[in-house]
Design a protein around this motif. Structure first.
Motif, PDB file in Angstrom:
ATOM      1  N   LYS A 130       4.037   5.699  15.875  1.00 56.04           N
ATOM      2  CA  LYS A 130       4.821   6.672  15.117  1.00 56.04           C
ATOM      3  C   LYS A 130       5.123   6.161  13.716  1.00 56.04           C
ATOM      4  O   LYS A 130       5.430   4.986  13.521  1.00 56.04           O
ATOM      5  N   HIS A 131       5.020   7.038  12.748  1.00 58.19           N
ATOM      6  CA  HIS A 131       5.252   6.747  11.332  1.00 58.19           C
ATOM      7  C   HIS A 131       4.241   5.729  10.786  1.00 58.19           C
ATOM      8  O   HIS A 131       4.555   4.948   9.878  1.00 58.19           O
ATOM      9  N   SER A 132       3.057   5.694  11.355  1.00 55.52           N
ATOM     10  CA  SER A 132       2.012   4.814  10.855  1.00 55.52           C
ATOM     11  C   SER A 132       0.666   5.485  11.089  1.00 55.52           C
ATOM     12  O   SER A 132       0.584   6.565  11.672  1.00 55.52           O
ATOM     13  N   ASN A 133      -0.380   4.815  10.642  1.00 54.90           N
ATOM     14  CA  ASN A 133      -1.729   5.354  10.822  1.00 54.90           C
ATOM     15  C   ASN A 133      -2.596   4.396  11.623  1.00 54.90           C
ATOM     16  O   ASN A 133      -3.820   4.407  11.505  1.00 54.90           O
ATOM     17  N   VAL A 134      -1.969   3.540  12.434  1.00 54.45           N
ATOM     18  CA  VAL A 134      -2.721   2.561  13.210  1.00 54.45           C
ATOM     19  C   VAL A 134      -2.251   2.575  14.653  1.00 54.45           C
ATOM     20  O   VAL A 134      -1.111   2.951  14.960  1.00 54.45           O
TER      21      VAL A 134
END
Length: 220
Positions: A130-134
């Protein structure tokens, strides 16, 4: 053979030996079937983790860090160049940073990933945090990649630093041998060669004089 001796032999044959065989067999089977654990000399804290619990690309990154970490520990920890790290060496900030990375930060990052993986293996490898792209796996690989890059920079800096020391040493020796500043300085290679040659000429002249004197004595 007395009755007591016979009872003892029977106890050994039918009691102790079978029990020992069962125990050794159990240990052997347990050793064969036990999962293989990670083995990293520079990061022994990871030794409790089964190899199969980590993806191959993560293990590859850990292998690289382990090899570079071993080299860096000696470079920055073995300050007196005696081949080992002990109380005689001077601890510096770079060595402490390397030790903290291998003893604390890397094991903690791997443990965080394993907790994610234990919740749901496919979730840790496919679902974005959540709140990331990984994903969890990608986050761990990013941490290991950052450390790997830092270790490369430290090795590269050490190479150039030692190379500069060699260049300085070479210039100093050339200056001492080729351009002595005073009589108290170390002699040049040319002066040393000339001195040796002069001594050889004196020795040869002494040998010639001794030979002539011996010939005159023989004639007399």
């Amino acid at each position: 053979m007395t009755q007591l001796t016979a009872m003892f032999v029977m106890f050994v044959l039918y009691g102790v030996l079978p029990a020992a065989g069962l125990y050794l067999g159990y240990r052997g089977i347990k050793k064969v079937t036990a999962p293989k654990m990670l083995e990293y000399k520079a990061m022994p804290q990871l030794g409790y983790i089964p190899e199969k619990s980590l993806p191959q690309d993560v293990k590859n990154a850990l292998d690289q860090i382990n090899k570079k970490g071993e080299k860096l520990r000696l470079i920055y920890g073995d300050t007196n160049n005696d081949g080992k790290i002990d109380d005689k060496d001077t601890v510096n900030e770079t060595y402490i940073m390397i030790q903290n990375l291998m003893d604390s930060h890397i094991p903690s990052a791997v443990a965080d990933y394993r907790r994610l993986h234990d919740l749901d293996g496919s979730l840790a490898d496919t679902t974005k945090i959540k709140h990331s792209n990984v994903t969890g796996k990608e986050a761990l690989l990013d941490v290991l990649s950052t450390i790997n890059t830092q270790f490369d920079d430290l090795l590269n800096a050490s190479y150039h630093q030692d190379g500069q020391k060699l260049l300085v040493t070479n210039r100093y020796l050339q200056n001492r041998f080729d351009n002595p500043k005073s009589n108290t300085d170390a002699p040049s290679l040319t002066d040393i060669g000339g001195t040796v040659k002069a001594r050889d000429n004196i020795d040869n002249a002494d040998d010639t004089n001794d030979k002539s004197a011996n010939e005159r004595n023989i004639k007399l």
